[in-house]
Design an enzyme around this catalytic site. Structure first.
Site, PDB file in Angstrom:
ATOM      1  N   LYS A  26     -36.158  12.971  -6.710  1.00 18.86           N
ATOM      2  CA  LYS A  26     -37.012  14.088  -6.251  1.00 18.86           C
ATOM      3  C   LYS A  26     -38.195  13.080  -5.507  1.00 18.86           C
ATOM      4  CE  LYS A  26     -40.180  17.503  -5.991  1.00 18.86           C
ATOM      5  NZ  LYS A  26     -40.067  18.401  -5.332  1.00 18.86           N
ATOM      6  N   CYS A  78     -47.074  17.868  -2.304  1.00 20.19           N
ATOM      7  CA  CYS A  78     -45.952  17.224  -2.726  1.00 20.19           C
ATOM      8  C   CYS A  78     -46.026  15.726  -1.918  1.00 20.19           C
ATOM      9  CB  CYS A  78     -44.763  17.953  -2.024  1.00 20.19           C
ATOM     10  SG  CYS A  78     -44.740  19.606  -2.644  1.00 20.19           S
TER      11      CYS A  78
HETATM   12  N1  SAJ Z   1     -46.344  16.127   8.615  1.00 19.05           N
HETATM   13  C1  SAJ Z   1     -46.381  15.135   9.575  1.00 19.05           C
HETATM   14  N2  SAJ Z   1     -45.511  14.930  10.285  1.00 19.05           N
HETATM   15  C2  SAJ Z   1     -44.194  15.285  10.084  1.00 19.05           C
HETATM   16  C3  SAJ Z   1     -44.002  16.347   9.206  1.00 19.05           C
HETATM   17  C4  SAJ Z   1     -44.935  16.565   8.274  1.00 19.05           C
HETATM   18  O1  SAJ Z   1     -47.626  14.947   9.700  1.00 19.05           O
HETATM   19  O2  SAJ Z   1     -43.468  14.806  10.750  1.00 19.05           O
HETATM   20  C5  SAJ Z   1     -47.204  16.633   7.604  1.00 19.05           C
HETATM   21  C6  SAJ Z   1     -47.465  18.082   7.638  1.00 19.05           C
HETATM   22  O3  SAJ Z   1     -48.329  18.515   8.541  1.00 19.05           O
HETATM   23  C7  SAJ Z   1     -47.932  18.200   6.087  1.00 19.05           C
HETATM   24  C8  SAJ Z   1     -47.278  17.092   5.203  1.00 19.05           C
HETATM   25  O4  SAJ Z   1     -46.740  16.263   6.254  1.00 19.05           O
HETATM   26  O5  SAJ Z   1     -49.611  17.916   6.195  1.00 19.05           O
HETATM   27  C9  SAJ Z   1     -46.172  17.902   4.448  1.00 19.05           C
HETATM   28  O6  SAJ Z   1     -45.333  18.592   5.224  1.00 19.05           O
HETATM   29  P1  SAJ Z   1     -43.751  19.212   4.914  1.00 19.05           P
HETATM   30  O7  SAJ Z   1     -43.661  20.195   5.604  1.00 19.05           O
HETATM   31  O8  SAJ Z   1     -43.147  17.785   5.205  1.00 19.05           O
HETATM   32  O9  SAJ Z   1     -43.633  19.158   3.393  1.00 19.05           O
HETATM   33  P2  SAJ Z   1     -44.131  20.194   2.041  1.00 19.05           P
HETATM   34  O10 SAJ Z   1     -45.035  19.485   1.375  1.00 19.05           O
HETATM   35  O11 SAJ Z   1     -44.558  21.522   2.694  1.00 19.05           O
HETATM   36  O12 SAJ Z   1     -42.921  20.480   1.291  1.00 19.05           O
HETATM   37  C10 SAJ Z   1     -42.128  19.135   0.850  1.00 19.05           C
HETATM   38  C11 SAJ Z   1     -40.410  19.333   1.156  1.00 19.05           C
HETATM   39  N3  SAJ Z   1     -39.952  18.093   0.923  1.00 19.05           N
HETATM   40  C12 SAJ Z   1     -39.308  17.396   2.106  1.00 19.05           C
HETATM   41  O13 SAJ Z   1     -39.062  18.109   3.050  1.00 19.05           O
HETATM   42  C13 SAJ Z   1     -38.539  16.257   1.483  1.00 19.05           C
HETATM   43  C14 SAJ Z   1     -39.895  20.616   0.009  1.00 19.05           C
HETATM   44  O14 SAJ Z   1     -38.466  20.519   0.321  1.00 19.05           O
HETATM   45  C15 SAJ Z   1     -40.377  20.212  -1.197  1.00 19.05           C
HETATM   46  O15 SAJ Z   1     -39.754  21.101  -2.177  1.00 19.05           O
HETATM   47  C16 SAJ Z   1     -41.712  19.761  -1.584  1.00 19.05           C
HETATM   48  O16 SAJ Z   1     -42.003  19.031  -0.772  1.00 19.05           O
HETATM   49  C17 SAJ Z   1     -41.892  19.881  -2.801  1.00 19.05           C
HETATM   50  O17 SAJ Z   1     -42.394  20.575  -3.640  1.00 19.05           O
HETATM   51  O18 SAJ Z   1     -41.782  18.508  -3.244  1.00 19.05           O
END
Ligand code: SAJ
Length: 426
Positions: free
Chosen positions: A204, A258
């Site tokens: 995780k 996360c």
């Molecule tokens: N971000 C970037 N560049 C990217 C992708 C994301 O800068 O290419 C940034 C986003 O803007 C944001 C952050 O990263 O600030 C996180 O966004 P995210 O959409 O990647 O993730 P979360 O935090 O909304 O949700 C994640 C998810 N994990 C994965 O995709 C591996 C979700 O499936 C999990 O359930 C969640 O974390 C959790 O609870 O752990």
């Protein structure tokens, strides 16, 4: 089967309701009296599509009740928050998990299953939770089945993902894993992956760390492009056409509860062996300063007076501003005091957010895009009629490319500012 869920937040509540609507008797437990009251009246205290209707269905069927007291059951599911501690490596604060386990102990009976869903540091189930239950006189794997079963759902799609995502079932023993599988097979349609508790915990954490590290690589690439005057976004687009390359998207930083939290749990457990994860965190947390500095340079160059910030959420199309790098940048600009700042975000309702786009952009010199909301992709020329100068700094690469502007700056072409500075200092 009777199930008690401890913690009725973003994960505990939908999980409890899911079981209730699959013919299980569920007691949802939370320490917050007002949450209990709201839920028992058929209302939910958080924003998640479809959840309230599902709650009402569960209550009408007589399958769900919320209360502050734990009681005897066949299975106990712990889904409480695990924030970072304020220590050297921001380790995992297990206070709520330990309290949750302790609240269950007086009601445990032989044959029960205890499941921890909260995101926890590696080895927590084995080294912290297991001893607590054993001290109460039970043998794990014989009397009590102990499982770590991390949640992996995306806010906004929780009900769908709870049902259809694959699910890791990490038992302390094989019999524990079997017991966990039996419970989640009640509603999960995805694969139930049998594993150990410790591997489940680390999996995780690594899923979110994988994204954090790859976003850091993209952000570092932006800085390389800035130094060498090469378009980082063009490089990413081309590189990703290679069948085995997937560079993530750079941005103003990484937020949310996360990606910006979980990597520290690994680092704190094994600081000597995690230089890559630590560096990735440092790169991503440096991005708000990077964007702040570039914004200042840009404003100095255009002799601007007012900046309109577009988006303060941690990512696009959500209303969540917790751990948001966009908000951090907005705060820095306000504290800096050099420019007038207005903030527009159609997803966030706060009194410091301007509701009207034209009002927010009146006499503005620069649009600073910090969240990738769909609304920003649809901006048309007419929307910009109140702007004094038409400069855009788009850190999320979403602004429509066809608009006529004085200058469009992204994290790809940012190096023009260095050139401009060289010229002006001649
Ligand atoms: N971000 C970037 N560049 C990217 C992708 C994301 O800068 O290419 C940034 C986003 O803007 C944001 C952050 O990263 O600030 C996180 O966004 P995210 O959409 O990647 O993730 P979360 O935090 O909304 O949700 C994640 C998810 N994990 C994965 O995709 C591996 C979700 O499936 C999990 O359930 C969640 O974390 C959790 O609870 O752990």
């Amino acid at each position: 089967m009777k199930i008690v869920t401890i913690g009725l937040g973003y994960i505990g509540l939908p999980t409890a309701i899911m079981f209730a609507n699959h013919e299980q008797d569920v007691i949802g437990v939370d320490i917050k009296e007002d949450v209990i009251e709201t839920l028992n009246k058929g209302h939910v205290h958080l924003e998640e599509p479809g959840l309230e209707a599902e709650l009402q269905k569960a209550i009408e069927a007589g399958r769900f009740k919320a209360q502050t007291q734990v009681e005897a059951a066949d299975a106990f599911i712990i889904a409480v928050p695990t924030p970072n501690k304020d220590d050297d490596y921001k380790s995992c604060d297990l206070t709520y998990v330990i309290d949750g386990v302790k609240s269950v102990l007086p009601f445990l009976e032989k044959g029960n299953t205890v499941i921890v869903e909260s995101t926890i540091a590696p080895r927590t189930t084995e080294d912290v939770v297991k001893p607590l239950i054993e001290e109460a006189g039970f043998t794990i794997g014989k009397d009590i089945f102990l499982v770590h079963c991390p949640e992996r759902v995306l806010p906004g799609k929780i009900l769908h993902e709870l049902k259809y995502n694959n699910r890791i079932i990490g038992g302390v023993t094989d019999l524990c894993t079997e017991a966990g599988k039996k419970i989640y097979s009640i509603f999960v349609e995805g694969e139930l992956i049998a594993s150990s508790a410790s591997a489940a915990e680390l999996s995780k954490l690594m899923e979110n760390t994988y994204r954090d590290v790859n976003i850091a690589l993209a952000n570092e690439l932006v800085k390389i492009g800035d130094d060498l005057n090469i378009d980082a976004l063009e490089v990413i687009e081309m590189a990703n056409k290679h069948p085995r390359v997937n560079i993530h998207s750079p941005g103003p930083g990484v937020g949310g509860h996360c990606l910006a939290v979980d990597p520290y749990f690994i680092v704190a457990s094994t600081p000597e062996t995690t230089p890559l994860i630590q560096t990735a965190r440092a790169i991503n947390t440096s991005m708000p300063d990077f964007v702040f500095d570039k914004t200042k340079e840009l404003m100095a160059h255009i002799h601007g007076k007012k900046i309109t910030v577009l988006g303060v959420t941690y990512k696009g199309n959500v209303d969540d501003i917790r751990e948001s790098p966009a908000l951090e940048i907005a705060h820095k600009l306000i504290e800096d005091g050099a420019y007038q700042i207005s903030i527009f975000d159609p997803h966030v309702d706060r009194d410091w957010i301007e509701k009207d786009f034209k009002e927010a952009t009146r006499d503005s010199d620069l649009l600073l895009v910090l969240s990738d909301h769909n609304e920003f992709k649809k901006i048309v020329e007419e929307d910009l009629s109140e702007m004094k100068q038409l400069y855009v700094f788009d850190t999320k690469n979403v602004f429509p490319s066809e608009l006529k502007l004085d200058k469009y700056t992204s994290l790809g072409n940012i190096a023009w500012l260095n050139e401009a500075q060289k010229v002006s200092s001649l």
